[in-house]
Structure formats: structure tokens, C-alpha cells
Design a protein around this motif. Structure first.
Motif, PDB file in Angstrom:
ATOM      1  N   SER A  44       0.735  -1.138   0.049  1.00 32.12           N
ATOM      2  CA  SER A  44       0.101   0.169  -0.155  1.00 32.12           C
ATOM      3  C   SER A  44       0.935   1.160  -0.258  1.00 32.12           C
ATOM      4  N   SER A  45       0.278   2.216  -0.149  1.00 34.04           N
ATOM      5  CA  SER A  45       1.088   3.728  -0.050  1.00 34.04           C
ATOM      6  C   SER A  45       0.051   4.639   0.123  1.00 34.04           C
ATOM      7  N   THR A  46       0.336   5.905   0.685  1.00 31.61           N
ATOM      8  CA  THR A  46      -0.377   6.913   1.226  1.00 31.61           C
ATOM      9  C   THR A  46       0.178   8.259   0.536  1.00 31.61           C
ATOM     10  N   LEU A  47      -0.472   8.988  -0.246  1.00 30.84           N
ATOM     11  CA  LEU A  47      -0.074  10.242  -0.452  1.00 30.84           C
ATOM     12  C   LEU A  47      -0.580  11.286   0.317  1.00 30.84           C
ATOM     13  N   SER A  48       0.346  12.200   0.773  1.00 30.59           N
ATOM     14  CA  SER A  48      -0.177  13.031   1.742  1.00 30.59           C
ATOM     15  C   SER A  48       0.000  14.564   1.226  1.00 30.59           C
ATOM     16  N   LEU A  49      -1.022  15.296   1.226  1.00 27.79           N
ATOM     17  CA  LEU A  49      -0.927  16.724   0.648  1.00 27.79           C
ATOM     18  C   LEU A  49      -1.172  17.598   1.905  1.00 27.79           C
ATOM     19  N   PRO A  50      -0.188  18.355   2.134  1.00 23.03           N
ATOM     20  CA  PRO A  50      -0.488  19.031   3.463  1.00 23.03           C
ATOM     21  C   PRO A  50      -0.891  20.646   3.154  1.00 23.03           C
ATOM     22  N   ARG A  51      -1.837  20.862   3.924  1.00 20.06           N
ATOM     23  CA  ARG A  51      -2.510  21.996   3.713  1.00 20.06           C
ATOM     24  C   ARG A  51      -3.030  22.296   2.552  1.00 20.06           C
ATOM     25  N   VAL A  52      -4.001  21.710   2.225  1.00 19.72           N
ATOM     26  CA  VAL A  52      -4.749  21.776   0.877  1.00 19.72           C
ATOM     27  C   VAL A  52      -5.412  22.886   0.716  1.00 19.72           C
ATOM     28  N   SER A  53      -5.521  23.420  -0.578  1.00 18.41           N
ATOM     29  CA  SER A  53      -6.093  24.638  -1.079  1.00 18.41           C
ATOM     30  C   SER A  53      -7.499  24.030  -1.940  1.00 18.41           C
ATOM     31  N   LEU A  54      -8.199  25.188  -2.429  1.00 11.93           N
ATOM     32  CA  LEU A  54      -9.209  24.885  -3.548  1.00 11.93           C
ATOM     33  C   LEU A  54      -8.818  24.256  -4.715  1.00 11.93           C
ATOM     34  N   SER A  55      -7.304  24.818  -5.104  1.00  7.33           N
ATOM     35  CA  SER A  55      -6.661  24.509  -6.261  1.00  7.33           C
ATOM     36  C   SER A  55      -6.460  22.903  -6.332  1.00  7.33           C
ATOM     37  N   ASP A  56      -6.460  22.516  -5.073  1.00  8.08           N
ATOM     38  CA  ASP A  56      -6.073  21.024  -5.392  1.00  8.08           C
ATOM     39  C   ASP A  56      -7.169  20.087  -5.525  1.00  8.08           C
ATOM     40  N   THR A  57      -8.298  20.678  -5.801  1.00  9.98           N
ATOM     41  CA  THR A  57      -9.642  19.823  -6.239  1.00  9.98           C
ATOM     42  C   THR A  57      -9.070  19.332  -7.528  1.00  9.98           C
ATOM     43  N   ALA A  58      -9.064  17.865  -7.483  1.00  8.33           N
ATOM     44  CA  ALA A  58      -8.569  17.143  -8.824  1.00  8.33           C
ATOM     45  C   ALA A  58      -8.846  15.667  -8.656  1.00  8.33           C
ATOM     46  N   VAL A  59      -8.581  15.049  -9.537  1.00  9.47           N
ATOM     47  CA  VAL A  59      -8.546  13.531  -9.599  1.00  9.47           C
ATOM     48  C   VAL A  59      -6.976  13.075  -9.372  1.00  9.47           C
ATOM     49  N   TYR A  60      -6.746  12.205  -8.387  1.00  7.71           N
ATOM     50  CA  TYR A  60      -5.351  11.720  -8.054  1.00  7.71           C
ATOM     51  C   TYR A  60      -5.446  10.108  -8.383  1.00  7.71           C
ATOM     52  N   TYR A  61      -4.456   9.983  -9.125  1.00  2.00           N
ATOM     53  CA  TYR A  61      -4.054   8.326  -9.570  1.00  2.00           C
ATOM     54  C   TYR A  61      -3.046   7.853  -9.085  1.00  2.00           C
ATOM     55  N   CYS A  62      -3.078   6.662  -8.469  1.00  2.00           N
ATOM     56  CA  CYS A  62      -2.210   5.968  -7.825  1.00  2.00           C
ATOM     57  C   CYS A  62      -1.606   4.911  -8.978  1.00  2.00           C
ATOM     58  N   LEU A  63      -0.424   5.055  -9.413  1.00  2.00           N
ATOM     59  CA  LEU A  63       0.059   3.906 -10.471  1.00  2.00           C
ATOM     60  C   LEU A  63       1.131   3.095  -9.729  1.00  2.00           C
ATOM     61  N   VAL A  64       1.017   1.975 -10.311  1.00  2.00           N
ATOM     62  CA  VAL A  64       2.315   0.991 -10.075  1.00  2.00           C
ATOM     63  C   VAL A  64       3.024   0.690 -11.504  1.00  2.00           C
ATOM     64  N   VAL A  65       4.240   1.251 -11.449  1.00  2.00           N
ATOM     65  CA  VAL A  65       4.928   1.338 -12.852  1.00  2.00           C
ATOM     66  C   VAL A  65       6.165   0.380 -12.742  1.00  2.00           C
ATOM     67  N   PRO A  66       6.258  -0.429 -13.628  1.00  2.00           N
ATOM     68  CA  PRO A  66       7.512  -1.149 -13.962  1.00  2.00           C
ATOM     69  C   PRO A  66       8.650  -0.548 -14.224  1.00  2.00           C
ATOM     70  N   GLY A  67       9.790  -0.975 -13.068  1.00  2.00           N
ATOM     71  CA  GLY A  67      11.054   0.037 -13.376  1.00  2.00           C
ATOM     72  C   GLY A  67      11.966  -0.590 -14.059  1.00  2.00           C
ATOM     73  N   TYR A  68      11.737  -1.558 -15.029  1.00  2.00           N
ATOM     74  CA  TYR A  68      12.896  -2.059 -15.749  1.00  2.00           C
ATOM     75  C   TYR A  68      12.997  -1.450 -17.326  1.00  2.00           C
ATOM     76  N   SER A  69      11.991  -0.566 -17.538  1.00  2.00           N
ATOM     77  CA  SER A  69      11.955  -0.260 -19.133  1.00  2.00           C
ATOM     78  C   SER A  69      11.142   0.824 -19.092  1.00  2.00           C
ATOM     79  N   SER A  70      11.678   1.865 -20.100  1.00  2.00           N
ATOM     80  CA  SER A  70      10.781   3.229 -20.282  1.00  2.00           C
ATOM     81  C   SER A  70       9.673   2.895 -21.266  1.00  2.00           C
ATOM     82  N   ALA A  71       9.621   1.729 -21.755  1.00  2.00           N
ATOM     83  CA  ALA A  71       8.540   1.385 -22.530  1.00  2.00           C
ATOM     84  C   ALA A  71       7.387   0.718 -21.844  1.00  2.00           C
ATOM     85  N   SER A  72       7.834   0.455 -20.452  1.00  2.00           N
ATOM     86  CA  SER A  72       6.784  -0.125 -19.693  1.00  2.00           C
ATOM     87  C   SER A  72       5.135   0.591 -19.751  1.00  2.00           C
ATOM     88  N   LYS A  73       4.113  -0.248 -19.909  1.00  2.00           N
ATOM     89  CA  LYS A  73       2.838   0.488 -19.963  1.00  2.00           C
ATOM     90  C   LYS A  73       2.275   0.766 -18.837  1.00  2.00           C
TER      91      LYS A  73
END
Lengths: 112, 116
Positions: free
Chosen positions: A70-99
Motif C-alpha cells: 500500500s502507499s499513502t499520498l499526503s497533501l499538506p494544507r490543501v487549497s481549493l486548487s488541489d481539487t482534482a483527480v489523483y491516480y495511484c499507479l504501479v509502474v514497472p521500473g525495468y523499461s521506459s517502454a513499460s505500459k
């Protein structure tokens, strides 16, 4: 490719700290955890990336426990401009061509 | 960070016409670029992997004859939506990896396509 699960939506108020947790039980040894932010009608913007323990930059912190399931993204002292969609992704680290496969993301709404 | 651009930012076309969308890596070379499609209130869906100098790799369910991808140089990939129909109206986004941090993809600003 490891699947991620995160809350569909979250609400908070200006000035608060927001923590968004993501689970990725099938993460592989070579995988990195990456978070993106997306505003309406814009491409995703890179926020932070980590492999283990804690990573901090000028925007956010990323906490990753020892088992990396698991992982936790922490945003300190949010503002109205932080309203958005946040995506958590797991990315293979062995190739720049990884999907990258996007999950549903977390729609964060910040109120005054 | 690395910059990826797209052109046009939005396009309106008539049903049956073809539309070309460009994706450029402005300050780096990319042997691989990715194309995504995003419908309103939905997540990004990977359509295909664009490979410089070779054929693109399409995800399951994506029609390769309808969505033509050409990656003719290390800084440019194009997506052509052939014989567009209203159901092809969507937000198309590309991404590329500069290579220094191989785990990090950088995304373009997206192209809004509206087919009338």
C-alpha cells in the motif's frame, strides 16, 4: 501489471492535511509507485514517485510501508486548487517502454 | 520536468472524416510513446503503444485500422482517427518517457475531439 485500489472520492477543507491511501497487493519487486494529479480537460501531471519508505517533495509526501502493498499520498494544507483527480499507479521500473494502466483514481474535492 | 505537447488542443469534425492528432516530445527523444482515451468522468484508457520505426502495439478491443498510429521520428507520434463517428468523441492524451527516470511518464495536455 499490479492493480491498484483507491477510494473513489474524498472531501476535505482548505488548510487541512489530506491523506489518500492506495492498495497494490500484487506489486512486484521492480515496480515503483507513482502518483499523478489530473484537472478537468488536462493531461495527468506527475506529483511524486517512490519505491519504499518515505519520499517528500515540494508538493507532497509519499509513505510506503515495508511490505509495499500500500502507499499513502499526503497533501499538506490543501487549497481549493488541489481539487482534482489523483491516480495511484504501479509502474514497472525495468523499461521506459513499460505500459501504465490507470485505475479509477480518487476525486478529491476541497471546500472553503 | 520533461515536456510533451499535443496538437491540436481541440478539434471538431464531421462524421466520416479523418482527424490527425500529433504528440511531440519537446526536449527529449522517445522511442516509445503511449496513446490514451478518456471519456467524461472516467479514467484514462490505454489505447496503444507507439514504437519509433515499427508498428504500434494495440490494446485489446482497440481497432488498429480505425486508430492509425505513426511514430516516424524520436520526437513525434501521430494518431489518426479514420472515418470518425460521434462515439469517437473523447479526450485523447499521449505520454512519453525521457529515459533518465525510466519509471516516470510525462503526459501531453490532451486533445478534445468532437465528432458531429
Amino acid at each position: 501489471l499490479a492493480k491498484t485500489t483507491q477510494p473513489i472520492s474524498m472531501d476535505s477543507y482548505e488548510g487541512q492535511e489530506v491523506n489518500i491511501t492506495c492498495s497494490h497487493n500484487n506489486i512486484a519487486t521492480n515496480d515503483y509507485i507513482t502518483w499523478y494529479q489530473q484537472f478537468p480537460s488536462q493531461g495527468p501531471r506527475f506529483i511524486i514517485q517512490g519505491y519504499k519508505t518515505k519520499v517528500t517533495n515540494e508538493v507532497a509526501s509519499l509513505f510506503i510501508p515495508a511490505d509495499r502493498k500500500s502507499s499513502t499520498l499526503s497533501l499538506p494544507r490543501v487549497s481549493l486548487s488541489d481539487t482534482a483527480v489523483y491516480y495511484c499507479l504501479v509502474v514497472p521500473g525495468y523499461s521506459s517502454a513499460s505500459k501504465i494502466i490507470f485505475g479509477s483514481g480518487t476525486r478529491l474535492s476541497i471546500r472553503p | 520536468g520533461a515536456v510533451v505537447s499535443q496538437h491540436p488542443s481541440w478539434v471538431i469534425c464531421k462524421s466520416g472524416t479523418s482527424v490527425k492528432i500529433e504528440c511531440r516530445s519537446l526536449d527529449f527523444q522517445a522511442t516509445t510513446m503511449f496513446w490514451y482515451r478518456q471519456f467524461p468522468k472516467q479514467s484514462l484508457m490505454l489505447m496503444a503503444t507507439s514504437n519509433e520505426g515499427s508498428k504500434a502495439t494495440y490494446e485489446q478491443g482497440v481497432e488498429k485500422d480505425k486508430f492509425l498510429i505513426n511514430h516516424a521520428s524520436l520526437t513525434l507520434s501521430t494518431l489518426t482517427v479514420t472515418s470518425a463517428h460521434p462515439e469517437d468523441s473523447s479526450f485523447y492524451i499521449c505520454s512519453a518517457n525521457p529515459g533518465q527516470d525510466i519509471e516516470t511518464q510525462y503526459f501531453g495536455p490532451g486533445t478534445r475531439l468532437l465528432v458531429l
